[in-house]
Design an enzyme around this catalytic site. Structure first.
Site, short mmCIF file in Angstrom:
data_model
loop_
_atom_site.label_atom_id
_atom_site.label_comp_id
_atom_site.label_asym_id
_atom_site.label_seq_id
_atom_site.Cartn_x
_atom_site.Cartn_y
_atom_site.Cartn_z
N SER A 11 58.93 -60.99 11.76
CA SER A 11 57.93 -62.15 11.23
C SER A 11 58.68 -62.89 10.13
CB SER A 11 56.69 -61.61 10.98
OG SER A 11 56.10 -63.22 10.95
N ASN A 12 58.16 -63.92 9.83
CA ASN A 12 58.74 -64.40 8.71
C ASN A 12 57.08 -65.35 8.41
OD1 ASN A 12 57.15 -67.44 9.59
ND2 ASN A 12 59.10 -66.65 11.12
N HIS A 13 57.96 -65.79 6.83
CA HIS A 13 56.40 -66.40 5.56
C HIS A 13 55.43 -67.48 6.35
CE1 HIS A 13 57.92 -62.80 3.07
NE2 HIS A 13 58.54 -63.71 2.60
N SER A 14 55.86 -67.98 7.50
CA SER A 14 55.17 -69.26 7.35
C SER A 14 53.91 -68.74 7.58
CB SER A 14 55.66 -69.84 9.02
OG SER A 14 54.59 -70.73 9.47
N ALA A 44 57.27 -71.23 12.89
CA ALA A 44 58.37 -70.78 12.52
C ALA A 44 58.28 -70.07 13.70
CB ALA A 44 58.24 -70.85 11.14
#
Ligand code: CTP
Length: 361
Positions: free
Chosen positions: A170-173, A237
């Site tokens: 995943s990502n940090h959003s 995101a």
């Protein structure tokens, strides 16, 4: 305070706690027309909590106490916040009373669901939290904005792509920017559909929520939601890559792979270009670590957007996780560089621009 309210809290206590004068009597000493004066002075009236008996009386236009008489004299928005036992709330007569009040133009807020008094278990009937009532007040006070009645689709947060049943990439959003936009758009009177991946902030009052996990799920939810929408704001995101294969069973530590082959996910904004409604105002975000404006302008063109909001990743106080952001709006009309401001203020500025774009459709 009605007579019923004073059974629960004394007028003197209420006055002491609020620091405001309490009005309760239709024939207050020396002021026969208090109900008219209070109704004329109010910009919004909130009846909270509203009992089943109050709904019945208001639905029939009764005027036998100060509150009900004031309602008849009022011309400002009126919010009614029912709170009662779930069986009383679901009684056919109460349902009819609430429907009738809505026909008359009152905003009857749905009660919250949760534990009820007298060990009655869980059910709809609880008074919503003060923050939710305050959000309705804000929306009532801001009524008449150009966004009133417009249908907005807002995406927020990160998507997750499974590696195996317990792991994902995943990502940090955190969803802060998208949630700020959804909240502000609803406060301006819009009908908001929030398509959310993983987020770290509470969901705002009033929005229709669609929960998704993967980019593919977000993509299909966006395709459905935009069919009847006036604007799409892609603040999410979505993960750009997913594991090429998802392991059916948990990958054991002893069999740790040295690499995970990845494949691209759908680019949601690019994929809807051909099929989106011609009138849809489409806004994207561009999160960049370098050549911010150049890269954002390339995305504006490639994804055929009306506007793109460029922001930087990896700078304290900007981008993922921060409560503030420093953004540049890019459109066919040029660039607008905004100073560092709260994400709530970024959301308001963005919605001002979207109102102009909607007016041009
Ligand atoms: N976006 C999208 N679908 C994806 C990834 C991103 O629709 N699979 C949207 C985002 O919500 C954002 C815009 O596209 O509104 C730009 O996202 P960004 O991550 O900055 O750009 P990418 O197109 O993914 O390009 P790159 O990763 O190469 O910078």
């Amino acid at each position: 305070m009605t007579r019923g309210a004073q059974q629960f809290v004394g007028a003197v206590t209420f006055e002491g706690v609020t620091g405001r004068r309490v009005h309760s009597d239709l024939f207050e000493s020396g002021e026969a027309l208090a109900h008219i004066r209070l109704a004329r002075e109010a910009q919004v009236i909130v009846v909270a909590p509203a009992t089943a008996d109050f709904l019945a009386r208001a639905a029939h236009g009764r005027a036998d106490d100060l509150l009900s008489a004031m309602l008849l004299a009022a011309r400002c928005p009126v919010l009614i916040v029912p709170a009662m036992n779930d069986r009383m709330w679901s009684h056919r007569q109460t349902v009819l009373n609430a429907e009738h009040l809505r026909e008359l133009g009152y905003d009857v807020i749905e009660p919250a669901t949760g534990p009820l008094a007298f060990d009655e278990g869980e059910g709809p009937g609880r008074m919503p939290e003060p923050e939710a009532i305050a959000a309705h007040v804000e929306r009532a006070l801001r009524g008449g904005s150009a966004l009133a009645g417009k249908r907005l689709v807002v995406t927020a947060g990160s998507t997750r792509e499974a590696i195996d049943p317990v792991r994902f990439i995943s990502n940090h959003s955190t969803g802060r920017m998208g949630i700020a936009i959804a909240r502000a758009a609803w406060a301006r009177g819009a009908d908001v559909t929030l398509i959310k991946g993983a987020i770290e902030v509470p969901i705002p009052t009033g929005v229709h929520v669609v929960r998704v996990t993967s980019t593919a799920e977000m993509s299909s939810s966006v395709s459905v939601a935009i069919k009847n929408a006036d604007a799409l704001i892609m603040a999410a995101a979505p993960a750009d890559f997913r594991p090429a294969e998802v392991a059916a069973e948990k990958i054991k530590k002893a069999q740790a792979p040295s690499s995970i082959p990845l494949t691209a996910t759908t680019d949601i904004l690019a994929s809807i270009v051909a099929n989106r409604p011609a009138k849809l105002v489409t806004v994207g975000f561009a999160l960049e670590t370098q050549s911010v404006v150049e890269n954002a302008r390339a995305k504006l063109a490639a994804k055929q957007l009306d506007m793109i909001v460029a922001n930087r990743a990896g700078v304290a106080g900007e981008g993922f996780g921060a409560d503030t952001n420093r953004v540049t709006f890019l459109s066919a009309n040029g660039e607008e560089v905004l100073p560092l401001m709260s994400k709530d203020d970024v959301a308001e500025s963005l919605l001002d621009r979207i109102e102009v774009l909607l007016n041009g459709r």
